[in-house]
Design an enzyme around this catalytic site. Structure first.
Site, PDB file in Angstrom:
ATOM      1  N   HIS A 115     -14.286 -30.656 -28.186  1.00  0.00           N
ATOM      2  CA  HIS A 115     -13.607 -29.465 -27.623  1.00  0.00           C
ATOM      3  C   HIS A 115     -14.709 -28.476 -27.225  1.00  0.00           C
ATOM      4  O   HIS A 115     -15.569 -28.819 -26.410  1.00  0.00           O
ATOM      5  CB  HIS A 115     -12.642 -28.933 -28.687  1.00  0.00           C
ATOM      6  N   HIS A 160     -11.475 -35.036 -19.227  1.00  0.00           N
ATOM      7  CA  HIS A 160     -10.525 -34.040 -19.711  1.00  0.00           C
ATOM      8  C   HIS A 160      -9.166 -34.686 -19.893  1.00  0.00           C
ATOM      9  O   HIS A 160      -8.781 -35.537 -19.092  1.00  0.00           O
ATOM     10  CB  HIS A 160     -10.424 -32.870 -18.716  1.00  0.00           C
ATOM     11  N   ASP A 201     -17.538 -27.462 -19.613  1.00  0.00           N
ATOM     12  CA  ASP A 201     -18.714 -27.378 -20.479  1.00  0.00           C
ATOM     13  C   ASP A 201     -19.998 -27.867 -19.832  1.00  0.00           C
ATOM     14  O   ASP A 201     -21.079 -27.646 -20.360  1.00  0.00           O
ATOM     15  CB  ASP A 201     -18.471 -28.187 -21.764  1.00  0.00           C
TER      16      ASP A 201
HETATM   17  N1  ACO Z   1     -17.795 -40.219 -20.933  1.00  0.00           N
HETATM   18  C1  ACO Z   1     -17.488 -41.517 -20.831  1.00  0.00           C
HETATM   19  N2  ACO Z   1     -16.232 -42.008 -20.912  1.00  0.00           N
HETATM   20  C2  ACO Z   1     -15.256 -41.131 -21.100  1.00  0.00           C
HETATM   21  C3  ACO Z   1     -15.483 -39.756 -21.208  1.00  0.00           C
HETATM   22  C4  ACO Z   1     -16.824 -39.301 -21.123  1.00  0.00           C
HETATM   23  N3  ACO Z   1     -17.115 -38.010 -21.236  1.00  0.00           N
HETATM   24  N4  ACO Z   1     -14.318 -39.125 -21.397  1.00  0.00           N
HETATM   25  C5  ACO Z   1     -13.375 -40.070 -21.413  1.00  0.00           C
HETATM   26  N5  ACO Z   1     -13.924 -41.293 -21.229  1.00  0.00           N
HETATM   27  C6  ACO Z   1     -13.244 -42.579 -21.170  1.00  0.00           C
HETATM   28  C7  ACO Z   1     -12.943 -43.078 -22.586  1.00  0.00           C
HETATM   29  O1  ACO Z   1     -13.993 -43.838 -23.097  1.00  0.00           O
HETATM   30  C8  ACO Z   1     -11.694 -43.864 -22.365  1.00  0.00           C
HETATM   31  O2  ACO Z   1     -12.054 -45.096 -21.774  1.00  0.00           O
HETATM   32  P1  ACO Z   1     -11.196 -46.437 -22.036  1.00  0.00           P
HETATM   33  O3  ACO Z   1      -9.841 -46.166 -21.471  1.00  0.00           O
HETATM   34  O4  ACO Z   1     -11.970 -47.467 -21.304  1.00  0.00           O
HETATM   35  O5  ACO Z   1     -11.173 -46.607 -23.523  1.00  0.00           O
HETATM   36  C9  ACO Z   1     -10.937 -43.060 -21.300  1.00  0.00           C
HETATM   37  O6  ACO Z   1     -11.950 -42.368 -20.569  1.00  0.00           O
HETATM   38  C10 ACO Z   1      -9.965 -42.045 -21.872  1.00  0.00           C
HETATM   39  O7  ACO Z   1     -10.690 -41.252 -22.824  1.00  0.00           O
HETATM   40  P2  ACO Z   1     -10.019 -40.508 -24.046  1.00  0.00           P
HETATM   41  O8  ACO Z   1     -11.099 -40.108 -24.998  1.00  0.00           O
HETATM   42  O9  ACO Z   1      -8.875 -41.306 -24.582  1.00  0.00           O
HETATM   43  O10 ACO Z   1      -9.449 -39.249 -23.311  1.00  0.00           O
HETATM   44  P3  ACO Z   1      -8.786 -38.013 -24.022  1.00  0.00           P
HETATM   45  O11 ACO Z   1      -7.816 -37.456 -23.068  1.00  0.00           O
HETATM   46  O12 ACO Z   1      -8.305 -38.346 -25.384  1.00  0.00           O
HETATM   47  O13 ACO Z   1     -10.041 -37.061 -24.230  1.00  0.00           O
HETATM   48  C11 ACO Z   1     -11.861 -35.679 -23.896  1.00  0.00           C
HETATM   49  C12 ACO Z   1     -10.460 -36.046 -23.408  1.00  0.00           C
HETATM   50  C13 ACO Z   1     -11.849 -35.500 -25.416  1.00  0.00           C
HETATM   51  C14 ACO Z   1     -12.255 -34.346 -23.293  1.00  0.00           C
HETATM   52  C15 ACO Z   1     -12.856 -36.791 -23.465  1.00  0.00           C
HETATM   53  O14 ACO Z   1     -12.897 -36.860 -22.068  1.00  0.00           O
HETATM   54  C16 ACO Z   1     -14.230 -36.582 -24.036  1.00  0.00           C
HETATM   55  O15 ACO Z   1     -14.469 -36.957 -25.188  1.00  0.00           O
HETATM   56  N6  ACO Z   1     -15.170 -35.958 -23.249  1.00  0.00           N
HETATM   57  C17 ACO Z   1     -16.495 -35.665 -23.747  1.00  0.00           C
HETATM   58  C18 ACO Z   1     -16.449 -34.398 -24.611  1.00  0.00           C
HETATM   59  C19 ACO Z   1     -16.230 -33.147 -23.798  1.00  0.00           C
HETATM   60  O16 ACO Z   1     -16.893 -32.918 -22.788  1.00  0.00           O
HETATM   61  N7  ACO Z   1     -15.293 -32.309 -24.283  1.00  0.00           N
HETATM   62  C20 ACO Z   1     -14.991 -31.030 -23.660  1.00  0.00           C
HETATM   63  C21 ACO Z   1     -13.641 -31.082 -22.996  1.00  0.00           C
HETATM   64  S1  ACO Z   1     -13.240 -29.557 -22.229  1.00  0.00           S
HETATM   65  C22 ACO Z   1     -12.885 -28.545 -23.505  1.00  0.00           C
HETATM   66  O17 ACO Z   1     -12.408 -28.901 -24.561  1.00  0.00           O
HETATM   67  C23 ACO Z   1     -13.212 -27.174 -23.340  1.00  0.00           C
END
Ligand code: ACO
Length: 388
Positions: free
Chosen positions: A232, A271, A325
């Site tokens: 987050h 996201h 971010d």
């Molecule tokens: N890098 C690589 N792969 C990613 C990323 C990433 N940053 N984000 C999502 N994916 C992929 C996952 O591996 C997953 O792949 P799969 O379907 O092959 O297993 C798919 O995309 C879906 O990812 P989830 O984690 O299930 O997506 P969710 O909606 O639960 O999570 C989140 C969203 C937590 C923001 C995620 O994109 C992430 O972890 N990003 C990196 C952390 C980040 O930048 N967080 C800040 C978000 S903005 C905020 O909170 C202010």
């Protein structure tokens, strides 16, 4: 995933489990709207891009809380209250100074907000009292965060000034110098852009706490605890730390390829709601170029662009683009702000959204109480220790 659910109260029904509550609806709200398909963010009907360009954090916080753009006298009064509340009780500063220097500022912010609550034991079970506490918190979170920055570096605390704007005073309390116009503009814009974002984890957390009719300080403290996590608000720190390790474009491309190969999530990308470019990242990117150039960090900006290019080439088709971010970290770094302060700055802004949403929910508040699908047995007999 569908489960047969046979609880004692409910007749058997089939439920669909949205992992991470995906798709679950908590309440109705007119505060903000995130359009994940169009890449648009709206506060109270106004496009955030418009607010970032023309409004101020003070006006945006007013808009979020009171539901309309203020008249001049209304904004003056709100601004007066924010300025009046900038001071922090010296006893709280003493508490913060006694915490380990190495502790993360977000952990210290949790202590600070709990301490502020101890010195102002009021409840939020009515909108009027909750609004007063909310305004105090919006004001004091900026002061406390700036103080934490200085305590961390063993520097003297700088008292707030009541003649400066919110963003201006915040930067002044961190550095001891009145910031130039561009710095104030960019910090003001950063505070506007982070102020609200639908039912995200920290907003939901603070609303759950408020729904028990706990006090505003506890609810905001809970929001801070939730924001701290690297998935987050904490992502901005990790994202920048990754970028500054990369010394050339070639290294940047290789680093992304390695992350992809090893299935490592790249911080600052992806996201839950946005499946297109995060509109906040788009705005930050524009300013990041200028600010990086001004700080003599154009190379860092170029590295960031290369990382974006590689990630989007690999994952753009999955809807993964830079989020808020990614470029915010570049901006804060170029303004000379330590990485450990990035997430606290997020809290300095998001507190406005937390307060607004808590106050909106309060008049018809109902305690949040979801259920889990129980998958264990129900008929085990207790066995004494010697028979196990
Ligand atoms: N890098 C690589 N792969 C990613 C990323 C990433 N940053 N984000 C999502 N994916 C992929 C996952 O591996 C997953 O792949 P799969 O379907 O092959 O297993 C798919 O995309 C879906 O990812 P989830 O984690 O299930 O997506 P969710 O909606 O639960 O999570 C989140 C969203 C937590 C923001 C995620 O994109 C992430 O972890 N990003 C990196 C952390 C980040 O930048 N967080 C800040 C978000 S903005 C905020 O909170 C202010």
């Amino acid at each position: 995933m569908a489960f047969k659910y046979g609880g004692k109260v409910d007749f058997p029904i089939t439920v669909t489990l949205g992992r991470g509550l995906e798709g679950a609806i908590t309440n109705e709200s007119s505060i903000g709207y995130v359009d994940g398909q169009e890449g648009k963010l709206v506060y109270r009907g106004y496009d955030v891009a418009d607010l970032a360009e023309h409004s101020s954090f003070e006006e945006t916080a007013y808009l979020l809380i009171f539901g309309k753009l203020p008249q001049k006298d209304e904004l003056d009064e709100f601004d007066r209250q924010l300025k009046e509340n900038r001071d922090i009780d010296p006893k709280i500063i003493d508490i913060l100074k006694k915490l380990p220097t190495t502790a993360h500022p977000m952990s210290k912010l949790e202590v600070a907000v709990s301490s502020l609550g101890c010195f102002d034991p009021i409840t939020i079970n009515n909108v009027e009292i909750g609004t007063q506490a909310g305004i105090k918190l919006i004001s004091k979170l900026a002061s406390v965060t700036a103080m934490l920055a200085r305590i961390r570096k063993n520097q003297d605390i700088i008292a707030p000034r009541k003649d400066l704007r919110h963003a201006e005073n915040f930067m002044y309390m961190i550095s001891g110098e009145i910031p130039d116009e561009l710095t104030t503009k960019v910090m003001d814009m950063a505070l506007i852009l982070h102020a609200d974002h639908g039912m995200n984890a920290s907003t939901f957390t603070s609303m759950v706490v408020a729904s028990t009719l706990s006090d505003m300080y506890s609810a905001i403290c809970a929001g801070i605890c939730s924001l701290k996590g690297p998935l987050h608000g904490g992502a901005n720190e990790f994202s920048l730390e990754n970028l500054i390790k990369l010394t050339s474009e070639t290294e940047a491309r290789k680093w992304v390829q390695d992350c992809i190969k090893n299935k490592v999530k790249i911080m600052g990308f992806g996201h839950r709601i946005y499946k297109v470019y995060d509109p906040r990242a788009r705005i930050f990117k524009r300013y990041a170029k200028e600010i990086c150039e001004q700080a003599g960090k154009s190379d860092l900006y170029k590295i960031a662009e290369v990382v974006e290019d590689e990630v989007v080439k690999a994952y753009g088709s999955k809807g993964i683009f830079p989020n808020v971010d990614f470029y915010s970290g570049l901006i804060y770094n170029s303004l000379g702000i330590d990485t450990s302060l990035f997430t606290p700055i997020f809290a300095v802004s998001r507190v406005a959204g937390w307060v607004a949403r808590i106050l909106e929910y309060l008049p018809n508040s109902r305690i949040f109480r979801p259920r889990a699908v129980y998958t264990g047995p129900t008929d085990l007999k207790y066995t004494p220790m010697e028979e196990r």
